[in-house]
Every structure is written in C-alpha cells, then in structure tokens.
Design a protein around this motif. Structure first.
Motif, PDB file in Angstrom:
ATOM      1  N   GLN A  16       0.752  -1.141   0.084  1.00 61.76           N
ATOM      2  CA  GLN A  16       0.126  -0.011   0.086  1.00 61.76           C
ATOM      3  C   GLN A  16       0.869   1.261   0.117  1.00 61.76           C
ATOM      4  O   GLN A  16       0.473   2.119  -0.682  1.00 61.76           O
ATOM      5  CB  GLN A  16      -0.910  -0.103   1.233  1.00 61.76           C
ATOM      6  N   VAL A  17       2.157   1.358   0.836  1.00 64.15           N
ATOM      7  CA  VAL A  17       2.721   2.614   0.706  1.00 64.15           C
ATOM      8  C   VAL A  17       3.471   2.538  -0.827  1.00 64.15           C
ATOM      9  O   VAL A  17       3.433   3.788  -1.050  1.00 64.15           O
ATOM     10  CB  VAL A  17       3.903   2.276   1.815  1.00 64.15           C
ATOM     11  N   ALA A  18       3.684   1.489  -1.171  1.00 62.49           N
ATOM     12  CA  ALA A  18       4.538   1.481  -2.736  1.00 62.49           C
ATOM     13  C   ALA A  18       3.665   2.120  -3.635  1.00 62.49           C
ATOM     14  O   ALA A  18       3.912   2.803  -4.642  1.00 62.49           O
ATOM     15  CB  ALA A  18       4.931   0.110  -3.112  1.00 62.49           C
ATOM     16  N   ARG A  19       2.089   1.971  -3.376  1.00 66.18           N
ATOM     17  CA  ARG A  19       1.077   2.225  -4.108  1.00 66.18           C
ATOM     18  C   ARG A  19       0.743   3.808  -4.073  1.00 66.18           C
ATOM     19  O   ARG A  19      -0.116   4.224  -4.552  1.00 66.18           O
ATOM     20  CB  ARG A  19       0.103   1.423  -4.188  1.00 66.18           C
ATOM     21  N   ASN A  20       1.293   4.245  -3.160  1.00 63.18           N
ATOM     22  CA  ASN A  20       1.045   5.572  -2.688  1.00 63.18           C
ATOM     23  C   ASN A  20      -0.342   5.673  -2.018  1.00 63.18           C
ATOM     24  O   ASN A  20      -0.998   6.772  -2.163  1.00 63.18           O
ATOM     25  CB  ASN A  20       1.208   6.655  -3.712  1.00 63.18           C
ATOM     26  N   LYS A  21      -0.677   4.732  -1.301  1.00 67.20           N
ATOM     27  CA  LYS A  21      -2.055   4.934  -0.636  1.00 67.20           C
ATOM     28  C   LYS A  21      -2.321   5.483   0.594  1.00 67.20           C
ATOM     29  O   LYS A  21      -3.337   5.837   1.191  1.00 67.20           O
ATOM     30  CB  LYS A  21      -2.506   3.397  -0.586  1.00 67.20           C
ATOM     31  N   VAL A  22      -0.999   6.015   1.055  1.00 64.84           N
ATOM     32  CA  VAL A  22      -1.066   6.782   2.224  1.00 64.84           C
ATOM     33  C   VAL A  22       0.072   7.913   1.901  1.00 64.84           C
ATOM     34  O   VAL A  22       0.774   7.727   1.187  1.00 64.84           O
ATOM     35  CB  VAL A  22      -0.490   5.775   3.704  1.00 64.84           C
TER      36      VAL A  22
END
Length: 287
Positions: free
Chosen positions: A86-92
């Motif tokens: 999720q962090v890699a996908r810029n979700k936060v």
C-alpha cells in the motif's frame, strides 16, 4: 518621466499585486485537509495506535503553527507485506517503515522520499535480540543446532532478516534446526517462547523490554540495525512535504516514548546498505 515609462511601472505594479493576491489561493488549492499516516502492526494494532497517537497530535500542532492546519489520520496495516504494497502504491501520504520494509518498499517505488529517521540517544539505530529462557542450556548461536526458533514476520528486520543472517554467519542453517516458524509479530514470538513451544525467539527491543524482561529471558545475541524510516509518497506536494519534514524533525521525546525513541533526524538511503547486505545473507538460511 516619460509616459511610456510610467505605463511600464504601472503595469509591473499591477502584475505584482495580482501575484500576491493569487498566492494564498494557490497555497490553499495545494493544501490537503487530511494526511494519512500508515504503518504496520509489530504488536497488537491497538497498541501500535496508542504508541503513535502522541506523535500524531504533535505533528498536527506543529503543522498548524506553520500555517498548515491539517488533520492526520492513522492507518495500521495488519501485516508488513500489506503495508509495503500500500505504501508503494502511494495509498498513504507518509509512513513509518522498519529498515527491511524500507528497503522492500523502495524496490517497488524508488520515487518514495525519505523524510526522517528515528533516533535514540542521538543514534539512528535499532536493536534486536535472540533470546532464550533463563534456565536454557543455550549460551551462543551455535548451541541452537537441533533446536526450535520462533521468528516474527517474514519481512521483519529483527524478527527475520538480521537473526537469520546472524545464524548463517554462525554456521547455522534451517536444515540444522529441528524446526522454526514465522509467528507474525514480535510479541507472539516471545509468547511462544514462554509457552515452551520454541527454544529461542527473535524480537525487537521494544517487545523484548515489554514481554521478555518480565519473563527473565536471557539474550544470547544482540543485533544492531539502522533505525525506522519515515517516508512520504512520491507524488506528495513538495511544499507539503517540506512542512511535514519541519514538523517531523521537531518531534519531542515525549511524543516518541511509546516507540522507545527520543528524536528524529535527517537520513539518507545509503544508511540502509547494511540492511540490504543482511537481507542477502539471510536468503542463504534456507539453502
């Protein structure tokens, strides 16, 4: 003064006035109302939230003082793997990542920016342990041959990569053990050791101080790693990122007491090279 010169100066004056008038609206358009802070559960999710809440409050106050009244929400991902994805996908917007997870997430998204590194006593360092029951005959890593070891999460720095690298360097591989398991969290590994299901457990210092010391577990190996990293998503506004960096670097020791840290410092990607090497060595554990 010539009429043409007066007109030119008047035109410049209008231009400056227009730019000044538009600046606040431009900043307002760039300023988000909410920033999402992400991390994963190395212990119970409720405990992670409790540890991070003082930092959240402090960041909100400092951002407001900088002219950025932004609310911060916290998201606790159930696993290390999910956090990395999720962090890699810029979700936060920004996230707390353990050293190994920082390396993993940067592989997937090289555009992520390192915002800060946690410190303790001025050192950007994280400690982990391999421990055994007080009455165990095990005194050193080589004594674990033929025994059972509890690890934490498969992507954990002190719960997997560093202890397995240490075992490899001591000449101990998976095939030399009678068994091992990944139990998902540091506290679970220590609880399994207390229950007698394993002969040794790998954990970080925070969980060991909370669950290992009271049970009088004995440390047979100490691991030192670069500290936790705070990263921001690759497409976050440079203006917001800079204000967030200022607020982060001004963090107080009281806000980090739950994390057993006392400050934040600027950091660089090269400081995690030790972690990359340990991860490569740990791969040999299952050969």
């Amino acid at each position: 003064m010539a009429i043409s010169e007066r007109r030119r100066q008047f035109g410049l004056s209008l231009l400056v006035s227009a730019l000044m008038a538009s600046a606040p609206s431009a900043i307002a358009q760039e300023l988000p109302k909410v920033l999402v802070m992400g991390t994963y559960a190395s212990e119970l999710p409720s405990e992670e939230l409790e540890k991070l809440d003082p930092l959240r409050e402090g960041l909100e106050k400092r951002l407001a003082a900088l002219g950025f009244p932004i609310k911060i929400d916290i998201v606790i991902f159930p696993t290390y793997e999910e956090a990395v994805v999720q962090v890699a996908r810029n979700k936060v917007d920004f996230a707390r990542m353990g050293p190994a997870n920082y390396v993993l997430v940067k592989r997937q998204n090289p555009g992520l920016k390192l915002l800060a590194m946690e410190t303790k006593g001025g050192a950007k360092q994280l400690t982990g342990y391999i421990s055994v029951p007080e009455n165990s005959p095990v005194r050193k890593l080589q004594d674990l041959r033929g025994r059972r070891i509890a690890f934490g999460e498969q992507n954990s720095t002190t719960g997997r990569y560093f202890p397995q690298a240490a075992l490899v360097e001591a000449g101990i591989f998976a095939s030399d053990l009678s068994g091992y398991r990944f139990l998902g969290r540091h506290d679970k590994a220590l609880s399994a050791l207390a229950a007698g299901s394993f002969d040794a457990a790998a954990s970080n210092e925070v969980s060991f101080e909370k669950y290992g010391v009271v049970r009088k577990f004995r440390v047979i190996h100490t691991m030192k790693s670069p500290a936790h990293a705070w990263v921001v998503r690759s497409d976050l506004s440079p203006l917001v990122m800079e204000k967030l960096r200022q607020a982060m670097l001004a963090t107080t020791s009281a806000e980090l007491s739950g994390l057993k840290r006392d400050g934040m410092s600027a950091g660089s990607d090269s400081e995690y090279e030790q972690v990359r090497q340990a991860m490569k060595t740990a791969v040999r554990f299952i050969e």
